[in-house]
Design a protein around this motif. Structure first.
Motif, PDB file in Angstrom:
ATOM      1  N   LEU A   1      13.249   3.632  14.579  1.00 38.19           N
ATOM      2  CA  LEU A   1      12.279   3.737  14.568  1.00 38.19           C
ATOM      3  C   LEU A   1      10.824   4.470  15.021  1.00 38.19           C
ATOM      4  O   LEU A   1       9.876   4.181  15.386  1.00 38.19           O
ATOM      5  CB  LEU A   1      11.807   2.093  14.199  1.00 38.19           C
ATOM      6  N   LEU A   2      11.452   5.261  15.743  1.00 37.65           N
ATOM      7  CA  LEU A   2      10.613   6.640  15.834  1.00 37.65           C
ATOM      8  C   LEU A   2      10.032   6.090  17.523  1.00 37.65           C
ATOM      9  O   LEU A   2       9.197   6.434  17.628  1.00 37.65           O
ATOM     10  CB  LEU A   2       9.708   7.108  14.916  1.00 37.65           C
TER      11      LEU A   2
ATOM     12  N   ALA B   1       0.766  -0.875   0.041  1.00 38.63           N
ATOM     13  CA  ALA B   1      -0.091  -0.200  -0.117  1.00 38.63           C
ATOM     14  C   ALA B   1       0.817   1.520  -0.183  1.00 38.63           C
ATOM     15  O   ALA B   1       2.100   0.919   0.544  1.00 38.63           O
ATOM     16  CB  ALA B   1      -1.406  -0.501   1.183  1.00 38.63           C
ATOM     17  N   ASP B   2       0.244   2.007  -0.003  1.00 35.53           N
ATOM     18  CA  ASP B   2       1.383   3.655  -0.637  1.00 35.53           C
ATOM     19  C   ASP B   2       0.965   4.360   0.200  1.00 35.53           C
ATOM     20  O   ASP B   2      -0.732   5.184   0.119  1.00 35.53           O
ATOM     21  CB  ASP B   2       0.536   4.395  -2.086  1.00 35.53           C
ATOM     22  N   ALA B   3       1.901   4.435   1.369  1.00 36.58           N
ATOM     23  CA  ALA B   3       1.797   5.807   2.365  1.00 36.58           C
ATOM     24  C   ALA B   3       2.067   6.749   2.233  1.00 36.58           C
ATOM     25  O   ALA B   3       1.248   7.620   3.088  1.00 36.58           O
ATOM     26  CB  ALA B   3       3.114   5.666   3.280  1.00 36.58           C
TER      27      ALA B   3
ATOM     28  N   LEU C   1       5.230   6.461   8.709  1.00 42.09           N
ATOM     29  CA  LEU C   1       6.612   7.125   8.675  1.00 42.09           C
ATOM     30  C   LEU C   1       7.829   6.375   8.178  1.00 42.09           C
ATOM     31  O   LEU C   1       8.391   6.256   7.297  1.00 42.09           O
ATOM     32  CB  LEU C   1       7.181   8.312  10.195  1.00 42.09           C
ATOM     33  N   ASN C   2       7.239   4.748   9.219  1.00 41.92           N
ATOM     34  CA  ASN C   2       9.066   3.456   8.841  1.00 41.92           C
ATOM     35  C   ASN C   2       8.827   3.254   7.239  1.00 41.92           C
ATOM     36  O   ASN C   2       9.153   2.942   6.432  1.00 41.92           O
ATOM     37  CB  ASN C   2       8.744   2.768   9.917  1.00 41.92           C
TER      38      ASN C   2
ATOM     39  N   LYS D   1      12.444   4.324   2.294  1.00 42.55           N
ATOM     40  CA  LYS D   1      10.754   3.396   2.656  1.00 42.55           C
ATOM     41  C   LYS D   1      11.132   2.139   3.217  1.00 42.55           C
ATOM     42  O   LYS D   1      10.158   1.853   2.953  1.00 42.55           O
ATOM     43  CB  LYS D   1       9.999   3.286   0.924  1.00 42.55           C
ATOM     44  N   ARG D   2      12.249   1.562   3.248  1.00 40.44           N
ATOM     45  CA  ARG D   2      12.843   0.340   3.657  1.00 40.44           C
ATOM     46  C   ARG D   2      12.898   0.914   4.981  1.00 40.44           C
ATOM     47  O   ARG D   2      13.929  -0.749   5.168  1.00 40.44           O
ATOM     48  CB  ARG D   2      13.809   0.301   2.541  1.00 40.44           C
TER      49      ARG D   2
END
Length: 425
Positions: free
Chosen positions: A417-418, A276-278, A312-313, A397-398
């Protein structure tokens, strides 16, 4: 023929209907069975259980809401048959008795047949009896719904199986929403129904009247906490059967937009793992991140920061820096969301004026966090944070896939990873 065209054999004010309604209200199953099996004649008699024809009584006091709709000049009656009543209440012996006396299994003076009623109630034995007596498995109700469309509960799985065994169509669309049975299962979170339909050849990406696929419908339906597990299994099932993870509806909203609208982080992660496109934008220009930020304050139990993290990740663009005060105002009661988002910028200029948008109650409740935020007003971020941002920019994106592979301690991986810590440094 509409139900207003029928002349009931037993009108609302008849003695039998009064006794029948009394038995139904009291949930006196034995009395209901006795009345419809021994006193009602003929076997397909039309029974009037309700009538809101206000025009019959000119002195009736009408509620204001009804006065606004007088242009319709219509009224509704609830008409039914003994067989429909028996099927709706799961009285199998009574259904068998009435069918044995020649009752029409497809009679539907009230707009729904006995098979519709059995499916609504999840009464499998009644549904099978009706089908064995040649009830039409695709009979349409007055609303254009086939019996499969009314298999809406976990208890109705047996009814759905019986309908399919007797040739019911899985591709038939029904009602104003033009949903297929798979759409209905998706909207209700019925994973076993969906599995049954897919195994029998249902098309996984058929669109309904709103342009939704079953996956989109499942992600858009509001869920109680106890239903989230079933919904997740259902969506995973649809994706395994080839459902398009990024299918857009008529408003250009993707399943991810809808999952984020409920701050469902487990569902969002599932969709993101399937491509899916974030960063997708709907017709209103909203991204999935915008959707979760809009709902965060109302979804505290869902831990909305987890959804923000996941987006965001997986490469979601962050919020335009000038719009951060608006996020602060909307999400002030969820400081973990503010923290995750703030940490996605290498450096964000903190302004003392931001204090004005934070409600005093939220500030006091989460004082350590907001003190740490405003302590950064004239201070650059620490080197550790800048290294985190450099790694995140490199992986793009990875991040979600690659950062766990780094030879770093788990707490440090979580930091990159926030993972929120409660204060800012």
């Amino acid at each position: 023929m509409s139900n207003s065209d029928y002349l009931p054999d037993y009108p609302l004010n008849s003695d039998l209907v009064k006794r029948l309604k009394s038995a139904l209200d009291a949930k006196d199953e034995e009395r209901v069975r006795d009345l419809i099996c021994t006193e009602v004649t003929p076997v397909d008699a039309v029974i009037e259980l309700a009538n809101d024809d206000w025009m019959k009584d000119p002195s009736a006091q009408l509620p204001p809401g009804m006065l606004l709709g007088l242009w319709t000049l219509e009224y509704k009656r609830e008409l039914t048959t003994p067989l429909c009543i028996a099927a709706a209440h799961g009285h199998t012996a009574c259904v068998r008795y009435l069918l044995g006396r020649g009752a029409d299994p497809d009679a539907s003076p009230g707009g729904r047949g006995a098979l519709h009623e059995a499916c609504l109630g999840g009464h499998t034995a009644c549904a099978r009896l009706l089908l064995q007596h040649r009830a039409d498995p695709d009979l349409l109700s007055a609303e254009g719904l086939a019996p499969l469309h009314l298999c809406r509960t976990v208890a109705s799985l047996g009814c759905a199986q019986a309908l399919l065994e007797h040739g019911a169509s899985l591709q038939r669309v029904g009602g104003k929403g033009r949903d297929t049975p798979l759409h209905v299962a998706a909207q209700r979170g019925l994973d076993e129904h969906a599995r049954l339909y897919l195994d029998r050849g249902a098309y996984v990406d058929t669109r309904n009247g709103c342009g939704e696929t079953a996956l989109s419908a499942a992600c858009g339906a509001a869920r109680r906490p106890d239903e989230h597990g079933r919904c997740l299994r259902l969506c995973a099932l649809l994706l395994r059967h080839g459902a398009e993870a990024d299918a857009r509806d008529e408003d250009e909203r993707s399943p991810l937009h809808k999952a984020c609208g409920h701050a469902s982080h487990s569902l969002a992660r599932l969709l993101l793992r399937h491509g899916a496109d974030a960063g997708a934008l709907d017709y209103g220009g909203a991204s999935p991140l915008a959707r979760v930020l809009q709902t965060a304050a109302c979804a505290l139990q869902a831990a909305p920061q987890r959804t923000v993290q996941a987006l965001l990740n997986h490469g979601s663009p962050t919020v335009w820096p000038d719009a951060f005060p608006k996020v602060l105002k909307t999400c002030a009661s969820v400081p973990a969301v503010v923290e995750v988002l703030f940490n996605s910028y290498p450096q964000l200029c903190v302004s003392e004026s931001w204090k004005e948008v934070i409600p005093e109650e939220a500030f006091q409740m989460h004082k350590p966090f907001y003190q740490s935020l405003f302590a950064l007003a004239h201070t650059p971020r620490c080197l550790q944070h800048l290294c985190r941002c450099a790694l995140r920019r490199l992986f793009g994106k990875r991040c979600f896939d690659l950062i766990p592979l780094l030879p770093l301690p788990k707490p440090l991986q979580n930091y990159v990873l926030l993972e929120p810590r409660g204060v800012l440094h």
